[in-house]
Design a protein around this motif. Structure first.
Motif, PDB file in Angstrom:
ATOM      1  N   SER A   1       9.660  15.793  -0.168  1.00  0.00           N
ATOM      2  CA  SER A   1       8.423  14.886   0.005  1.00  0.00           C
ATOM      3  C   SER A   1       7.673  14.709  -1.315  1.00  0.00           C
ATOM      4  O   SER A   1       7.314  13.541  -1.831  1.00  0.00           O
TER       5      SER A   1
ATOM      6  N   SER B   1      12.248  10.496   9.069  1.00  0.00           N
ATOM      7  CA  SER B   1      11.346  10.889   8.419  1.00  0.00           C
ATOM      8  C   SER B   1      11.935  11.713   7.179  1.00  0.00           C
ATOM      9  O   SER B   1      12.925  12.187   7.053  1.00  0.00           O
TER      10      SER B   1
ATOM     11  N   SER C   1       0.946  -1.223   0.066  1.00  0.00           N
ATOM     12  CA  SER C   1      -0.020   0.275  -0.033  1.00  0.00           C
ATOM     13  C   SER C   1       0.978   1.200  -0.064  1.00  0.00           C
ATOM     14  O   SER C   1       2.202   0.953   0.349  1.00  0.00           O
ATOM     15  N   LYS C   2       0.212   2.311  -0.340  1.00  0.00           N
ATOM     16  CA  LYS C   2       0.873   3.644  -0.268  1.00  0.00           C
ATOM     17  C   LYS C   2       1.750   3.808   1.045  1.00  0.00           C
ATOM     18  O   LYS C   2       2.881   4.316   1.236  1.00  0.00           O
ATOM     19  N   GLU C   3       0.837   3.487   2.155  1.00  0.00           N
ATOM     20  CA  GLU C   3       1.533   3.822   3.596  1.00  0.00           C
ATOM     21  C   GLU C   3       2.799   2.788   3.879  1.00  0.00           C
ATOM     22  O   GLU C   3       3.643   3.350   4.446  1.00  0.00           O
ATOM     23  N   GLU C   4       2.641   1.451   3.404  1.00  0.00           N
ATOM     24  CA  GLU C   4       3.622   0.419   3.559  1.00  0.00           C
ATOM     25  C   GLU C   4       4.824   1.119   2.662  1.00  0.00           C
ATOM     26  O   GLU C   4       5.930   0.734   3.386  1.00  0.00           O
ATOM     27  N   SER C   5       4.625   1.472   1.641  1.00  0.00           N
ATOM     28  CA  SER C   5       5.591   1.824   0.625  1.00  0.00           C
ATOM     29  C   SER C   5       6.423   3.096   1.021  1.00  0.00           C
ATOM     30  O   SER C   5       7.594   2.943   1.160  1.00  0.00           O
ATOM     31  N   TRP C   6       5.675   3.868   1.915  1.00  0.00           N
ATOM     32  CA  TRP C   6       6.302   5.017   2.409  1.00  0.00           C
ATOM     33  C   TRP C   6       7.266   4.834   3.501  1.00  0.00           C
ATOM     34  O   TRP C   6       8.318   5.177   3.838  1.00  0.00           O
ATOM     35  N   ILE C   7       6.702   3.984   4.495  1.00  0.00           N
ATOM     36  CA  ILE C   7       7.467   3.233   5.625  1.00  0.00           C
ATOM     37  C   ILE C   7       8.771   2.600   5.005  1.00  0.00           C
ATOM     38  O   ILE C   7       9.958   3.011   5.522  1.00  0.00           O
TER      39      ILE C   7
ATOM     40  N   CYS D   1      11.422   5.436   3.603  1.00  0.00           N
ATOM     41  CA  CYS D   1      11.919   6.045   4.489  1.00  0.00           C
ATOM     42  C   CYS D   1      13.171   5.068   5.402  1.00  0.00           C
ATOM     43  O   CYS D   1      14.153   5.785   5.606  1.00  0.00           O
TER      44      CYS D   1
ATOM     45  N   GLU E   1       7.430  11.169  -3.395  1.00  0.00           N
ATOM     46  CA  GLU E   1       6.017  10.664  -3.654  1.00  0.00           C
ATOM     47  C   GLU E   1       5.678  10.006  -5.124  1.00  0.00           C
ATOM     48  O   GLU E   1       5.192   9.179  -5.401  1.00  0.00           O
TER      49      GLU E   1
END
Length: 941
Positions: free
Chosen positions: A351, A345, A328-334, A337, A355
């Protein structure tokens, strides 16, 4: 990838030899020599194409063959331009004399040019002999050692990088250790780079799993595996684990003896075997008989990129298929980073760039880790360095050693495609990034390009659909929307896979983008956004394909017209969405044109001289304002698809929402037509009698039918035994009486009936293949469900003003495969009852303008597979009891459904609300947009 180019040329040579083209002796001899030499090269080329990436010398040889094949094809196409098309007219003496002189000159010219080509072929042939004796070309694909190395790359993710893996791991572990004691085979499937191997390895190493089984082994299969080596690897792992010496004669054992040894060892044991990277069903067939089928609770797991392999292997034991999804987008971002910023962060000034990078990674863990590792070495205050990577991702994949393993893993999927799929897949490089690929259009383009080969008993369209299914099942195309029959209708290509084929396409001069300024002898051009006048001279005259996307500026449109004028060899021309005041007459000079798409161009008229396009097979005028066709269209005897219609958009679907073209007298002469949409009947046209003779039709839509036409309509439909889709709509106020039809087409899948029905057509009950039925303005007094409920493959039902009764009842155990149900403007309807076991697979329910409906369907709580419920312009008295905020009396009926919306037409657009009253989104660009998306208006045909 020279083999497809040579095949195209061979087909063209064969056509030239058998058609009514008189060749002087020297020309015929040279063509025969060329054909014989190229046929001899073909078998070797098929192998060389798969191996050229690993051998620079071989790559040069393949390029030479490809170039000479293209040049020869161009020479023949140009020669054919000089063979006049008289359209059945007899030229006078002067014209015949001029033709003979010109024709003789053309023969001498082609003889000279083909002699030069043959001279080059001889030199290439000498190179072929050297390579054949001096090069060790593998049987298929990259070498085994390269492959094993790349499998190791798939296990690079460390424990701290395994974002989003816990839930998939829990599911797979639960399947392994729970369930019945029979032998079960499971598969984890997904595209390369998703982490299939990583996931299964974590499952394999799990303490609970290790304790559950007596024996276990991990075997890497890969594409170029050898069965004997694989079996020996299994024996070593299993025997070593038990500290038992392997058989002393293992080195000399044949395949059968190796299988028997493994089977004897595994008897009466609970074992877990993992086969990593299974590429084809043949690999599974070679090993499946070594597993004792005992009630010990044993499990076999395989990882694969192919859904066909996963489904086939698991089906025999009624096993398990786990389709691994992107992060997911959230998992990809974690994950990003963690690697790019060492767990910190993301700086605010980076950012947007980050993205964009993650969007290109598309949730592939391996891509995220590889790219973030590269970025972790760059300074955070140097924005240009970060922006440069994302803008030049393709070149970075080619030249950055840190991204090498990522590129190799993605490249495997392309390298191992069958030879006939490679040009089809590479053709997708013509589409812009993130473009939604409509499969019907893609199929037509592939056919016109010559990529699709005829198979006995199947149409070219059927074969092409099979190609598409293969690409989807190999995880190379991502499904976005499926048809009711399960086939993918719209798909996308992952950004990183697009980068791979862009690189391949550029390297092989297959498709050129307008941004690429260094290409020579361009064969296929894709215009994205703009084309400058200065660029026109750079492309053509050898173009065989021209497609355009998002071209709006008049200057660019003018440049495209200039380019068409100088590109006489075009076979494919797609000008979708380009605003045109009138039909571009330059198109009429395209002798070789097979595919012409002017969809949504706004043209209003076709010229009679359209008859000049004698080779045209597909004419797509959808979304134009053409309502009449010239008689010249009847000269296009090769037409396979004729699409001429547009929609009238409104807040709700008006009766005459679909406008086609007036029936043309004599249209029955187009015997090759397979799709004919939308044709308008009129009194005295004899249209239906002519349609009755068009027995190749697979899809037809007829409007403006009158009651007196119904006998002839039914007679015509009886003759169309190959029909899979039928649309029939009566003139408003007339009755559509279809009871005369006694023998409907046996393979009919889609049925769209518009207009008042005299009674329900009882023959519909015999349509065992029917997957979709639309009844609109039928105004039946009898409950239509009683006639539809036993159809075994029915997936989609929509009723619009189709029933005037007060109750609909879905009987127990009926509608076993129904997934989508739409009820619109059933103005007398008060109740809907769903009995136990009815519609067990229903996923989506749409209710609109049923003003007297008193409550939610009784029994909807039982529908465990429901995903979406949508209400359009339903009374507030109906909606209010469903609100969770107001403790609605009926909320309990739908609380298990993930998405529930109610929508109203307000101020020229649709406003969509969630049940808590919050505005979810608005659709205000065009009236009817939301209905088109929800109700399938664009799927009427």
């Amino acid at each position: 990838m020279a083999e497809p180019a040579v095949q195209f040329l061979l087909e063209k040579l064969s056509t030239l030899m058998v058609e009514n083209v008189k060749l002087i002796k020297d020309v015929k001899h040279e063509i025969e020599y060329m054909r014989d030499e190229l046929e001899r090269m073909t078998a070797f080329l098929r192998v060389a194409d798969a191996a050229e990436d690993n051998n620079p010398q071989l790559k040069v040889w393949v390029k030479q063959v490809r170039d000479v094949a293209h040049e020869a094809e161009d020479i023949i196409d140009e020669f054919m331009l000089h063979i006049p098309n008289t359209n059945g007219c007899c030229p006078d003496f002067v014209h015949r004399l001029i033709f003979c002189l010109k024709n003789l000159n053309s023969h001498y010219e082609i003889a000279s040019q083909i002699q030069k080509i043959n001279s080059r072929i001889k030199k290439i042939d000498e190179g072929h002999k050297r390579y054949d004796t001096n090069l060790n070309v593998p049987n298929q694909g990259p070498s085994s050692s390269d492959e094993i190395d790349r499998r190791g790359d798939a296990l690079l993710l460390e424990e701290d990088e395994l974002v989003g893996i816990e839930h998939p791991k829990e599911e797979v572990v639960a399947w392994i250790v729970e369930g019945d004691s029979r032998l079960k085979v499971g598969a984890v499937v997904g595209m390369g780079g998703l982490g299939k191997t990583t996931l299964v390895k974590k499952v394999f190493d799990d303490d609970l799993v290790k304790k559950h089984f007596h024996n276990y082994a991990w075997i890497t299969v890969s594409q170029s595996f050898r069965v004997e080596e694989l079996l020996k690897d299994m024996i070593h792992q299993l025997f070593d684990q038990m500290k038992i010496p392997v058989p002393h004669d293992i080195a000399t054992m044949n395949r059968d003896k190796l299988k028997a040894t493994i089977k004897d060892f595994l008897r009466h044991k609970r074992y877990l075997l993992v086969f990593d990277d299974v590429w084809n069903i043949e690999a599974w067939e070679a090993i499946k008989h070594v597993f004792p089928n005992e009630d010990q609770g044993s499990r076999v797991i395989l990882t694969t990129r192919s859904m066909d392999v996963a489904s086939s292997c698991s089906a025999e034991t009624k096993g398990y298929v786990y389709e691994l999804k992107p992060l997911s987008k959230e998992e990809s971002w974690i994950l990003f980073c963690q690697k790019a910023f060492h767990g910190n962060s993301c700086p605010e000034h980076l950012s947007d760039i980050c993205e964009n990078i993650l969007r290109r990674c598309g949730g592939l863990p391996l891509a995220i880790v590889a790219i973030s590792r590269v970025l972790s070495t760059k300074k955070e205050n140097n924005i240009d360095d970060w922006r440069m990577l994302i803008n030049g991702l393709g070149s970075e994949l080619e030249g950055n050693d840190q991204l090498g393993s990522l590129k190799n893993i993605l490249l495997l999927s392309y390298n191992y495609l069958p030879y006939y799929l490679k040009p089809c897949y590479m053709y997708l490089s013509s589409y812009p990034e993130d473009h939604l690929i409509e499969h019907n259009i893609l199929i037509r383009q592939w056919i016109a390009e010559g990529f699709v080969k005829q198979k006995e008993g199947r149409t070219l369209e059927d074969v092409a659909q099979g190609y598409l299914n293969e690409l989807v099942n190999k995880s190379l195309l991502l499904p976005v929307k499926r048809n009711d029959d399960g086939n993918v209708k719209i798909s996308q290509i992952h950004d990183l896979y697009r980068e791979i084929i862009l690189s391949k396409s550029k390297d092989q001069n297959f498709v050129t983008m307008t941004a690429e300024s260094n290409m020579v002898r361009v064969r296929r051009l894709s215009v994205h956004g703009a084309l400058e006048n200065s660029e026109v001279e750079r492309y053509g005259p050898r173009l065989c394909s021209l497609t355009s996307f998002h071209v709006e500026e008049p200057r660019s449109i003018s440049s495209i017209m200039q380019l068409i004028k100088r590109s006489k060899m075009l076979k494919v021309l797609d000008l979708t969405g380009i605003h045109l005041d009138k039909f571009p007459m330059v198109i009429l000079e395209l002798f070789h044109l097979k595919y012409l798409c002017l969809r949504d161009s706004g043209i209003k008229k076709l010229p009679g001289s359209i008859k000049k396009l004698q080779k045209l097979e597909m004419l797509d005028l959808k979304g134009t304002y053409i309502t009449e066709l010239p008689v010249g269209i009847l000269k296009l005897l090769n037409l396979r698809q004729l699409l001429v219609y547009h929609h009238v958009l409104d807040s709700y679907m008006p009766y005459n929402y679909l406008l086609g073209f007036k029936a043309l007298k004599g249209i029955g002469c187009l015997k090759s037509l397979q799709k004919l949409c939308v044709i308008e009947a009129y009194p005295g046209s004899h249209l239906l009698e002519e349609i009755a003779t068009m027995t190749e039709l697979r899809r037809i839509s007829i409007t403006k039918l009158r009651t007196e036409d119904c006998v002839a309509l039914c007679s015509a439909i009886t003759n169309l035994t190959k029909l899979s889709s039928l649309g029939a709509r009566a003139v408003e106020g007339d009755v559509l009486d279809l009871h005369y039809l006694t023998s409907p087409p046996p393979f009919l899948q889609r049925l769209y009936l518009g207009g008042q029905l005299a009674n329900f057509p009882h023959w519909i009950q015999s349509l065992r293949s029917l997957v979709k039925v639309y009844l609109r303005w039928s105004r039946l007094s009898d409950d239509p469900l009683q006639y539809l409920q036993d159809l075994p493959n029915l997936v989609h039902i929509e009723f619009l003003d189709a029933y005037i009764g007060e109750k609909l009842c879905f009987k127990a155990g009926k509608f076993r495969k129904l997934k989508l149900l739409g009820l619109d403007k059933l103005e007398a309807l008060r109740s809907v009852i769903i009995e136990e076991g009815a519609m067990p697979l229903l996923e989506k329910l749409i209710i609109q303008r049923c003003g007297l409906l008193e409550s939610m369907p009784v029994g909807i709580k039982r529908l465990a597979n429901m995903k979406v419920v949508e209400f359009f312009d339903m009374p507030k008295e109906f909606i209010s009891p469903l609100s969770p905020e107001k403790s609605g009396d009926e909320y309990w009926k739908i609380e298990h459904i993930p998405e529930v919306y109610h929508t109203y037409w307000r101020n020229g657009g649709w406003q969509v609300y969630s049940l808590d009253g919050a505005l979810a989104h608005e659709e205000s660009a065009k009236p009817g947009t939301a209905i088109v998306k929800t109700q399938g208006q664009r799927n009427w045909l």
